[in-house]
Write an enzyme that holds these catalytic residues in place. Sequence first.
Site, PDB file in Angstrom:
ATOM      1  CB  ALA A   1      -0.919  -0.006   1.224  1.00 36.54           C
TER       2      ALA A   1
ATOM      3  CG  PHE B   1      15.332  -3.720 -11.126  1.00 37.56           C
ATOM      4  CD1 PHE B   1      15.492  -4.219  -9.823  1.00 37.56           C
ATOM      5  CD2 PHE B   1      16.333  -2.928 -11.638  1.00 37.56           C
ATOM      6  CE1 PHE B   1      16.624  -3.922  -9.068  1.00 37.56           C
ATOM      7  CE2 PHE B   1      17.477  -2.630 -10.891  1.00 37.56           C
ATOM      8  CZ  PHE B   1      17.621  -3.133  -9.614  1.00 37.56           C
ATOM      9  CG  ASN B   2      11.221  -0.740 -15.142  1.00 38.03           C
ATOM     10  OD1 ASN B   2      12.280  -0.614 -14.549  1.00 38.03           O
ATOM     11  ND2 ASN B   2      10.544   0.274 -15.613  1.00 38.03           N
TER      12      ASN B   2
ATOM     13  CE1 TYR C   1       7.226   4.291  -4.951  1.00 38.95           C
ATOM     14  CE2 TYR C   1       8.921   4.065  -6.643  1.00 38.95           C
ATOM     15  CZ  TYR C   1       7.959   3.499  -5.825  1.00 38.95           C
ATOM     16  OH  TYR C   1       7.728   2.153  -5.883  1.00 38.95           O
TER      17      TYR C   1
ATOM     18  NE  ARG D   1       9.520   9.158 -16.496  1.00 40.21           N
ATOM     19  CZ  ARG D   1       8.927   7.967 -16.380  1.00 40.21           C
ATOM     20  NH1 ARG D   1       7.631   7.846 -16.613  1.00 40.21           N
ATOM     21  NH2 ARG D   1       9.619   6.900 -16.062  1.00 40.21           N
TER      22      ARG D   1
HETATM   23  N1  UDP Z   1       8.845   5.905 -21.003  1.00 37.87           N
HETATM   24  C1  UDP Z   1       8.689   6.528 -22.244  1.00 37.87           C
HETATM   25  N2  UDP Z   1       7.439   6.970 -22.597  1.00 37.87           N
HETATM   26  C2  UDP Z   1       6.337   6.811 -21.808  1.00 37.87           C
HETATM   27  C3  UDP Z   1       6.486   6.161 -20.552  1.00 37.87           C
HETATM   28  C4  UDP Z   1       7.761   5.720 -20.182  1.00 37.87           C
HETATM   29  O1  UDP Z   1       9.655   6.708 -22.990  1.00 37.87           O
HETATM   30  O2  UDP Z   1       5.235   7.237 -22.197  1.00 37.87           O
HETATM   31  C5  UDP Z   1      10.176   5.420 -20.604  1.00 37.87           C
HETATM   32  C6  UDP Z   1      10.678   6.030 -19.301  1.00 37.87           C
HETATM   33  O3  UDP Z   1      11.396   7.215 -19.552  1.00 37.87           O
HETATM   34  C7  UDP Z   1      11.576   4.914 -18.762  1.00 37.87           C
HETATM   35  C8  UDP Z   1      10.918   3.631 -19.276  1.00 37.87           C
HETATM   36  O4  UDP Z   1      10.054   4.038 -20.350  1.00 37.87           O
HETATM   37  O5  UDP Z   1      12.859   5.003 -19.322  1.00 37.87           O
HETATM   38  C9  UDP Z   1      10.109   2.917 -18.220  1.00 37.87           C
HETATM   39  O6  UDP Z   1       9.239   3.862 -17.617  1.00 37.87           O
HETATM   40  P1  UDP Z   1       8.086   3.455 -16.612  1.00 37.87           P
HETATM   41  O7  UDP Z   1       7.357   4.709 -16.231  1.00 37.87           O
HETATM   42  O8  UDP Z   1       7.295   2.348 -17.195  1.00 37.87           O
HETATM   43  O9  UDP Z   1       8.848   2.840 -15.355  1.00 37.87           O
HETATM   44  P2  UDP Z   1       9.989   3.460 -14.375  1.00 37.87           P
HETATM   45  O10 UDP Z   1      11.309   3.129 -15.034  1.00 37.87           O
HETATM   46  O11 UDP Z   1       9.740   4.906 -14.205  1.00 37.87           O
HETATM   47  O12 UDP Z   1       9.792   2.692 -13.122  1.00 37.87           O
END
Ligand code: UDP
Length: 334
Positions: A74, A169-170, A141, A282
């Site tokens: 949560a 990780f992702n 975060y 970003r």
């Molecule tokens: N990303 C992107 N376009 C999007 C969303 C994400 O290019 O619309 C890229 C983002 O910059 C990162 C990768 O995809 O390098 C994974 O992003 P996500 O937000 O899925 O996960 P995070 O790495 O932030 O946990």
Amino acid sequence: MSVLVLGGAGYIGSHAVYQLIDQGENVVVIDSLETGHKQAVHPNATFYEGDIRNIDFLRGVFQKESIASVVHFAANSLVGESMEDPLKYFDNNVYGTQVLLRVMVEHDVKSIVFSSTAATYGEPEAVPITETMPTNPANAYGETKLTMEKLMKWTEQAHGIKYVSLRYFNVAGARETGEIGEDHRPETHLVPIILQAALGQRSHITIFGEDYDTADGTCVRDYVHVEDLIQAHLLALDYLNGGGKSDIFNLGSNQGFSVKEMIDTARQVTGKEIPVMPGDRRAGDPSVLIASSEKAKNILGWQPARTSITKIMEDAWHWHVARPNGYVEGADNK
Ligand code: UDP
């Protein structure tokens, strides 16, 4: 006795509840439904809607149910939002965990498996990242998750609550049956955004930066299937119940894929064109994040079985095709 899953209506938490029930456990779910979905809660789980910062509510659940251990998902988890509103993140994530640990101490519940993140590391000094590398979160975060780990460390010293912290990780993919999957509103994650573009729900996907120091200039990430990820939580519960010591483990696949490689994989899996647009970087995005998960394999006996990126994309696509509007029929899911 039951396992209490906090955040069991969310993307990752709901997959944990399904696997725990598959394994024959009694499961109690708490979720505020701020970002979770009631429809994602397994019908055989006992569900309480409420906020873990509300100590009287939490005490009520612990009094009513017989809780053996806790799995804690949560939290607010969007990097961008955490930079705009860090106090929301510290309040919900850190203070929420503080209240939870207080109530666990009061009720003598001695084990917790915790959902942490690679964002605790920040920009890594080398990849693959091991658990002994320095933690320097590059966003609020990640800082809240690192602080939550420290809360558990000191609570263990004082009160003997054992913890396993799993640094994800992702995470992507969905349960193979297609019953549950990823549905964030707004959606910010790469895989669902790509697949929404494939479904024609978005005109295109914007690539956040093409000038990184990587082979094709786009960010590289380590993608792990949500079902493999949850397997590690079940193993962590067994490990703690078997007397294992508190510890921290990375969960990834030891392989990196660029944003462009992910889009190409999605084109192959879906057969759709998926238009892309170049965009700015970003804020807070490291260029390359790849896990070493050797420790989880060696100590927990974790054996991820769905490590191909095609499999992850196929299962995510299956969910998106089955439920194009996610859990909320007729809603705008962007
Ligand atoms: N990303 C992107 N376009 C999007 C969303 C994400 O290019 O619309 C890229 C983002 O910059 C990162 C990768 O995809 O390098 C994974 O992003 P996500 O937000 O899925 O996960 P995070 O790495 O932030 O946990």
